[in-house]
Write an enzyme that holds these catalytic residues in place. Structure first.
Site, PDB file in Angstrom:
ATOM      1  N   ASN A   1     -41.128 -64.509 -48.541  1.00 15.95           N
ATOM      2  CA  ASN A   1     -42.357 -64.644 -47.782  1.00 15.95           C
ATOM      3  C   ASN A   1     -42.461 -63.507 -46.782  1.00 15.95           C
ATOM      4  OD1 ASN A   1     -44.758 -66.307 -46.851  1.00 15.95           O
ATOM      5  ND2 ASN A   1     -43.652 -65.954 -44.937  1.00 15.95           N
ATOM      6  N   GLU A   2     -43.470 -62.690 -46.938  1.00 20.13           N
ATOM      7  CA  GLU A   2     -43.835 -61.673 -45.962  1.00 20.13           C
ATOM      8  C   GLU A   2     -42.660 -60.891 -45.390  1.00 20.13           C
ATOM      9  OE1 GLU A   2     -46.192 -63.376 -42.883  1.00 20.13           O
ATOM     10  OE2 GLU A   2     -47.786 -63.932 -44.243  1.00 20.13           O
TER      11      GLU A   2
ATOM     12  N   GLU B   1     -51.783 -67.468 -48.753  1.00 19.41           N
ATOM     13  CA  GLU B   1     -52.016 -68.009 -47.405  1.00 19.41           C
ATOM     14  C   GLU B   1     -53.297 -67.431 -46.849  1.00 19.41           C
ATOM     15  OE1 GLU B   1     -49.006 -67.465 -44.378  1.00 19.41           O
ATOM     16  OE2 GLU B   1     -47.436 -68.220 -45.707  1.00 19.41           O
TER      17      GLU B   1
ATOM     18  N   TRP C   1     -53.449 -72.031 -45.593  1.00 17.98           N
ATOM     19  CA  TRP C   1     -52.381 -72.251 -44.622  1.00 17.98           C
ATOM     20  C   TRP C   1     -53.006 -73.039 -43.492  1.00 17.98           C
ATOM     21  CZ3 TRP C   1     -47.215 -71.636 -44.678  1.00 17.98           C
ATOM     22  CH2 TRP C   1     -46.567 -71.973 -43.483  1.00 17.98           C
TER      23      TRP C   1
ATOM     24  N   GLU D   1     -45.362 -73.288 -35.371  1.00 17.63           N
ATOM     25  CA  GLU D   1     -45.795 -71.905 -35.604  1.00 17.63           C
ATOM     26  C   GLU D   1     -44.805 -70.915 -34.962  1.00 17.63           C
ATOM     27  OE1 GLU D   1     -47.856 -70.496 -37.591  1.00 17.63           O
ATOM     28  OE2 GLU D   1     -47.988 -68.509 -36.719  1.00 17.63           O
TER      29      GLU D   1
HETATM   30  C1  GCO Z   1     -46.693 -66.184 -41.735  1.00 13.85           C
HETATM   31  C2  GCO Z   1     -46.053 -67.294 -42.402  1.00 13.85           C
HETATM   32  C3  GCO Z   1     -46.535 -68.608 -41.945  1.00 13.85           C
HETATM   33  C4  GCO Z   1     -47.324 -68.653 -40.649  1.00 13.85           C
HETATM   34  C5  GCO Z   1     -48.785 -68.401 -40.885  1.00 13.85           C
HETATM   35  C6  GCO Z   1     -49.632 -68.463 -39.617  1.00 13.85           C
HETATM   36  O1  GCO Z   1     -47.564 -65.612 -42.338  1.00 13.85           O
HETATM   37  O2  GCO Z   1     -46.375 -65.877 -40.602  1.00 13.85           O
HETATM   38  O3  GCO Z   1     -46.038 -67.224 -43.770  1.00 13.85           O
HETATM   39  O4  GCO Z   1     -45.313 -69.227 -41.801  1.00 13.85           O
HETATM   40  O5  GCO Z   1     -47.189 -69.879 -40.047  1.00 13.85           O
HETATM   41  O6  GCO Z   1     -48.955 -67.148 -41.438  1.00 13.85           O
HETATM   42  O7  GCO Z   1     -49.239 -67.492 -38.711  1.00 13.85           O
END
Ligand code: GCO
Length: 472
Positions: free
Chosen positions: A173-174, A362, A408, A415
Site C-alpha cells: 500500500n502506497e 482508494e 476509503w 487515521e
Molecule cells: C493512505 C492509506 C489509508 C489512509 C487514507 C486516508 O492512503 O494513507 O492507504 O490508510 O487512511 O488514505 O488518508
C-alpha cells in the site's frame, strides 16, 4: 465539470463488470494488538510514544474489527457492497516477522475470508499496509536488505494459506507514503528520518513490491495481482519555467517512481539526481528484480497539489501551496477537492503501455460528522464521492482502462498520526459504544449500488437525495 453531470450518476453507466467496493487496513480497524499470539508492529510501538499521535490516541481498540468483523461484513452486505479491500497484519501471522508462525493469526484471516465468501463479498487482500513487525524494525526494518527474505517468507505463507480462496492481491500500500512519512519525515512509524533511511528503504521496498508479485504468480498464475500507489495531480503554481520544473520533479517522485520501477524503467536519476545515492544499495541483479508485470495497478487519489520552485527545500527544491491559502474547498485534512485531478491521473496512467488495468483502490474524504437523532447528514462527503465517481465515469467514457472504484473507507477508523478525528467512513462509529450508524453518504452509496434488477427503488431513493443535495 457541472454538478448536473454527477446528479445523474447511475451504476449501469459504468457497465456490469465494473468493480465497486470499500477499502480498509488492518491497523486502522482491527484493534487487539496482542491477542492470540500477535506481537507489536511498528505502529503499535510508534502510536504509544509520546507526542506522535493526535491527542495521544492509539489503535489498541480502534473499530474492534478483530471481534466485530462478522457484524461489519453483514452491514457491508446490507449496503450492497460486494468487494472488500482489507490488509493482513504481518505480526499476527509471524509475530517476530520471521520464523515461528502463529496459527491463531492465520485462523483469524481464515474466518474473515470465509465469512466474506459465505455472504457473497469478494476479498481483496493487501499484504503490506504499513504495519511491519517491530521485531524486524529492530533489525533495521526496510533499511535492511534482509527484508527481501522476511517479506518473501511472509508472502509465501499468506498465499499458501489463503490463495485457494483469495484471488485478488495487492502487494504494497502506497510505498511513497510509508517511505516518505515513516523513513524521511519521521512523522509516521517507525519514525526514521533523512535520506540515509529513505534511500535504502525505498530500494528494498521497490524490490519487495516486484518480488512479492512474483511469489504470488509462481504460486498460481491465475491470481489477479496488483499493488497500490498514492497519487496526487501535480500542477505548477504559476506559469513559470521554474515552477513547471519543480512540478515535474514532484510528479516524478509522487506519481511515477514506484510504478516506473515496476515497469522496468529503472530510477529517474535525470529528474531526481538525489536518488543516485541508491547505487550503494544496488546489486547487479536488481535490474531484473525490480520489474514485475502486475495485472492491475491500484491508484489512490484524494487531492491535487500546486507546486512552486523552492531552492531552500533539500533534494526536491519544491514546495506546495496549501489549498486553504488559495481559498479553495478542502476536506477536513486540508486537501483540495479536485475531481478533475483524478481524471487527469487516470489518463496519465492509462498512457503507460505496461499498465494493463487500473482500479481506484482508494478515494474518499474526511469531514466533520455529527450524529444527531441517529443520523449523520454528511452531504459534503456524498458530493465528494459523486464528483470523483463522475471523474472515473468521464475517464471510462473516453476509453480509459479503469475498471473499479473502492471508497476509503467502510467505517470511520484510526487515521494514523491524525488519530480518530478525521472520519473517512461511509459508516459512523461511536467510539464509546462501538455502535455503527450508516451515514447518509453510505445510504446513498447503498442505493447507488442497488443491483439493476431492482432499479425502481434505487432511482426513487437517490433522486430524493440528489435533489435535496443539489439545492443551492
Ligand atoms: C493512505 C492509506 C489509508 C489512509 C487514507 C486516508 O492512503 O494513507 O492507504 O490508510 O487512511 O488514505 O488518508
Amino acid at each position: 465539470m457541472k454538478q448536473a453531470h454527477f446528479s445523474a450518476l447511475k451504476r449501469s453507466d459504468f457497465g456490469n463488470d465494473f468493480i465497486w467496493g470499500t477499502s480498509t487496513a488492518a491497523f486502522q480497524i482491527e484493534g487487539s494488538p496482542y491477542s492470540d499470539g500477535k506481537k507489536a508492529s511498528i505502529w503499535d510501538e510508534f502510536s504509544h510514544k509520546k507526542g506522535k499521535i493526535y491527542e495521544g490516541q492509539n489503535a489498541d481498540v480502534a473499530c474492534d474489527f478483530y471481534h466485530r468483523f462478522r457484524e461489519d461484513l453483514q452491514l457491508m452486505k446490507s449496503m450492497n457492497i460486494s468487494n472488500f479491500r482489507f490488509s493482513i497484519s504481518w505480526s499476527r501471522i509471524l509475530p517476530d516477522g520471521t520464523g515461528a508462525v502463529n496459527s491463531a493469526g492465520l485462523d483469524f484471516y481464515d474466518r474473515l475470508i470465509d465469512e466474506c465468501l459465505k455472504i457473497g463479498i469478494t476479498p481483496w487482500v493487501t499484504l503490506y499496509h504499513w504495519d511491519l513487525p517491530q521485531a524486524l524494525e529492530r533489525k533495521g526494518g526496510w533499511t535492511n536488505r534482509d527484508i527481501i527474505n522476511w517479506f518473501s517468507e511472509y508472502v509465501k505463507i499468506c498465499v499458501t494459506r489463503f490463495g485457494d480462496r483469495v484471488n485478488n492481491w495487492m502487494v504494497l500500500n502506497e510505498p511513497l507514503v510509508f517511505l516518505g512519512a515513516g523513513h524521511f519525515l519521521g512523522i509516521h512509524a517507525p519514525g526514521r528520518r533523512g535520506v540515509k533511511n529513505f534511500i535504502p528503504a525505498m530500494h528494498h521496498a521497490s524490490l519487495c513490491q516486484a518480488i512479492g508479485g512474483s511469489i504470488l504468480r509462481d504460486h498460481n498464475p491465475n491470481l489477479n495481482i496488483g499493488t497500490t500507489f498514492s497519487c496526487s495531480y501535480i500542477e505548477a503554481y504559476r506559469d513559470r519555467e521554474k515552477d513547471h520544473k519543480a512540478a515535474k520533479r514532484v510528479d516524478c517522485l509522487v506519481n511515477r517512481l514506484f510504478l516506473e520501477l515496476s515497469l522496468g524503467y529503472g530510477y529517474p536519476f535525470e529528474e531526481l539526481p538525489f536518488l543516485k545515492r541508491v547505487d550503494k544499495f544496488y546489486k547487479p541483479e536488481d535490474d531484473q528484480l525490480l520489474a514485475f508485470e502486475f495485472d492491475f495497478i491500484g491508484i489512490q487519489n484524494y487531492t491535487r497539489e500546486l507546486v512552486k520552485n523552492a531552492w531552500w527545500i533539500p533534494y526536491l527544491q519544491a514546495t506546495n501551496i496549501k489549498a486553504e491559502k488559495r481559498n479553495l474547498p478542502t476536506t477536513e485534512m486540508g486537501w483540495e477537492i479536485y475531481p478533475e485531478g483524478l481524471f487527469q491521473l487516470l489518463k496519465k496512467y492509462d498512457a503507460y503501455p505496461g499498465v494493463k488495468n487500473i482500479l481506484v483502490t482508494e478515494n474518499g474524504a474526511a469531514f466533520p460528522d455529527h450524529l444527531i437523532n441517529g443520523q449523520v447528514k454528511d452531504e459534503k462527503r456524498q458530493q465528494y464521492l459523486q464528483q470523483y465517481m463522475g471523474a472515473v465515469l468521464k475517464a471510462r467514457n473516453q476509453g480509459i482502462n479503469v475498471n473499479g472504484y473502492f471508497v476509503w473507507s467502510f467505517t470511520d477508523n484510526f487515521e494514523w498520526a491524525e488519530g480518530y478525528h478525521p472520519r473517512f467512513g461511509l459508516v459512523y462509529i461511536d467510539y464509546k459504544t462501538q455502535q455503527r450508524i450508516i451515514k447518509n453518504s453510505g445510504l446513498w452509496y447503498r442505493d447507488f449500488l442497488q443491483t439493476p434488477e431492482t432499479p425502481k427503488k434505487a432511482m426513487q431513493r437517490s433522486s430524493v437525495q440528489h435533489s435535496n443535495f443539489f439545492k443551492p
